[in-house]
Design a protein around this motif. Structure first.
Motif, PDB file in Angstrom:
ATOM      1  N   THR A 293       0.846  -1.192   0.000  1.00  0.00           N
ATOM      2  CA  THR A 293       0.000   0.000   0.000  1.00  0.00           C
ATOM      3  C   THR A 293       0.877   1.237   0.000  1.00  0.00           C
ATOM      4  O   THR A 293       1.853   1.325   0.752  1.00  0.00           O
TER       5      THR A 293
ATOM      6  N   SER B 221       1.218   5.432   0.226  1.00  0.00           N
ATOM      7  CA  SER B 221       0.617   6.676   0.694  1.00  0.00           C
ATOM      8  C   SER B 221       1.577   7.814   0.404  1.00  0.00           C
ATOM      9  O   SER B 221       2.790   7.610   0.254  1.00  0.00           O
TER      10      SER B 221
ATOM     11  N   SER C 178      -4.924   2.189  -3.778  1.00  0.00           N
ATOM     12  CA  SER C 178      -3.489   2.533  -3.766  1.00  0.00           C
ATOM     13  C   SER C 178      -2.650   1.321  -3.364  1.00  0.00           C
ATOM     14  O   SER C 178      -1.688   1.434  -2.581  1.00  0.00           O
ATOM     15  N   THR C 179      -2.996   0.190  -3.914  1.00  0.00           N
ATOM     16  CA  THR C 179      -2.353  -1.060  -3.516  1.00  0.00           C
ATOM     17  C   THR C 179      -1.966  -1.882  -4.747  1.00  0.00           C
ATOM     18  O   THR C 179      -2.731  -1.967  -5.711  1.00  0.00           O
TER      19      THR C 179
END
Length: 123
Positions: free
Chosen positions: A21, A23, A75-76
């Motif tokens: 993931t 960020s 977002s993975t």
């Protein structure tokens, strides 16, 4: 930030699914790649996927056994690993780049790497 998960201990022939993931970046704008580093060996590229998911790359050693995919909404990026072999034992990392081909061949000159997730395949 890159956070890898999903590793573990598995017997040869088994399967694992890794997740990474991201960020702090606009995930959908980047290609993603999976790498691994076994003890005493250089880090190597395992698989890569472009921003859209339409183009993928696999190292010869994993072709036909591993599958990379992504979910831009989460977002993975994922790495489905099947038919695992003892030689797949390594710490697995992900990273991102504007271009997928940069993730497919050295040098992997990225300023930041996550903590990785350890995969151990027993014979």
């Amino acid at each position: 930030q890159l956070v890898e998960s999903g590793g573990g201990l598995v017997q040869a022939g088994g399967s694992l699914r890794l997740s990474c993931t991201v960020s702090g970046r606009t995930f959908s704008r980047y290609a993603m790649g999976w790498f691994r580093q076994a003890p005493g060996k250089e880090r190597e590229s395992v698989a890569a996927i472009d921003w859209s998911g339409e183009t993928t790359y696999y190292a010869d050693s994993v072709k036909g056994r591993f599958a990379i995919s992504r979910d831009n909404a989460k977002s993975t990026v994922y790495l489905q690993m099947n038919s695992l072999k003892p030689e797949d034992t390594a710490v697995y990392y992900c990273n991102l780049d504007a271009n997928w081909w940069h993730l497919a061949s050295p040098p992997y000159e990225y300023d930041y790497w996550g903590q990785g997730t350890r995969v151990t395949v027993s014979s």
